[in-house]
Enzyme design. Sequence first.
Site, short mmCIF file in Angstrom:
data_model
loop_
_atom_site.label_atom_id
_atom_site.label_comp_id
_atom_site.label_asym_id
_atom_site.label_seq_id
_atom_site.Cartn_x
_atom_site.Cartn_y
_atom_site.Cartn_z
N ASN A 167 0.87 -1.16 0.00
CA ASN A 167 0.00 0.00 0.00
C ASN A 167 0.92 1.23 0.00
OD1 ASN A 167 -1.77 2.04 0.68
ND2 ASN A 167 -2.73 0.95 2.38
N ARG A 196 -2.50 -1.83 -3.53
CA ARG A 196 -3.64 -0.91 -3.50
C ARG A 196 -3.41 0.09 -4.64
NH1 ARG A 196 -4.21 4.00 0.75
NH2 ARG A 196 -6.24 4.78 0.11
N GLU A 252 -6.55 -2.87 5.22
CA GLU A 252 -6.55 -2.85 3.75
C GLU A 252 -5.59 -3.89 3.19
OE1 GLU A 252 -5.82 1.25 4.52
OE2 GLU A 252 -7.16 1.89 2.92
#
Length: 399
Positions: free
Chosen positions: A9, A93, A379
């Site tokens: 990410n 991501r 996430e």
Amino acid sequence: MSRAIVSLNSGSSSIKFGLYALEPGGPVHKAGGKLEGIGTAPRLMIRDDDGTVLIQRDWPGGASLTHEQLLDVLYDWAGTHLTGYEIAAVGHRVVHGGRKFRHPVRVDAALLSELEAFCSLAPLHQPHNLAAIREIARKSPGLLQVACFDTAFHHDMPEVAARMALPRAYAERGFRRYGFHGLSYEYIARKLAELDPALARGRVIAAHLGNGASMCAMRESRSIDTTMGFTALDGLMMGTRSGSLDPGVIVHLQLQEGMSAQDVESLLYRQSGLLGVSGVSSDMRALHDSKDPHAREAIELFVWRAARHAGALMSALEGLDGLVFTAGIGENDPRIRAAICERLAWAGVVLDAQANASNAPVISSPDSRITVRVIPTDEERMIALHTSAILENREGEAA
Ligand code: ADP
């Protein structure tokens, strides 16, 4: 040798990552961490699943170290410490997937150039997301990489929530509200369905309050409206982003004050929000610690705007059954949660002060009409789940 996947990410000043072993029941978290302070004083911390620190390193004078150079450090660490694992795929991501991508996809050169077009719509994230993908492709050609989009969770929002009040031709050119933080909201929706299935079926607002901040109105675990729009600049006040702003301000700054488009971009993305109003910091903890009255004003505005947007989403949902706080501020800051909830007392939100002070999973009092929860987001886990599903599919097709 066990197989594993890595979730990445990559943001403007940090890279968060997780290592997941591929086990028969799904990906199992083995280690994870964060490289933060990129551009100022980088700091790396990796912990295993028990919380034991595996590596901690600081570069106090490392302001000029690039994302790519710091990714090298991660690679070196992985090369020397992950001897028991073979990396089968890397999931990323990717903040903006535009109108086209409603599911995670395998990355190839054509996809990368398509995603490049969205860099100007998410300047704090998209260029870094794509740079990490390119760098890994260069270092490990042939390794499966998967793009997981923050916009995907909102892809099927009702048309009326996605539309902008611009001439129709603009909608046809892709001017619409996409929404972001989708990996976080997808994780929250899944977790809530496990923790409280009845509530997950109801009308819920999830508040992702971190450096970037947004809210999502969910019904039956699906997004029906959200505060971020065409870009991740809309909606709540954030660490350095303005959030919703009278568009006339932009017109005025450019036409009357001669400000360039680049300067406006920098003003709205990097110099506004908590940082701009307080003149102290973009970091909520620093604002709480500050005696500067402008820090108080910045917090007051953050809370006011959060409650106001929650009110708007209640209207989209035609009521409210649950409110979920997540991300850095949402998970850890009882004062901000209490202040927002106080402004929502009219709607039937009553907090349990003690539960709130201890960041308990349920922080509303038993007589609150609206259940208020704290759910730590993940996430990286969502990226790992999507990446392992694509890996399995690909291997299934090859078999
Ligand atoms: P990002 O959007 O970069 O992922 P985070 O979710 O890590 O951001 O959130 C960062 C914000 O969370 C900062 O404003 C920080 O001050 C705040 N935060 C983190 N921990 C705490 C805490 N214990 N108390 C109050 N605020 C916190």
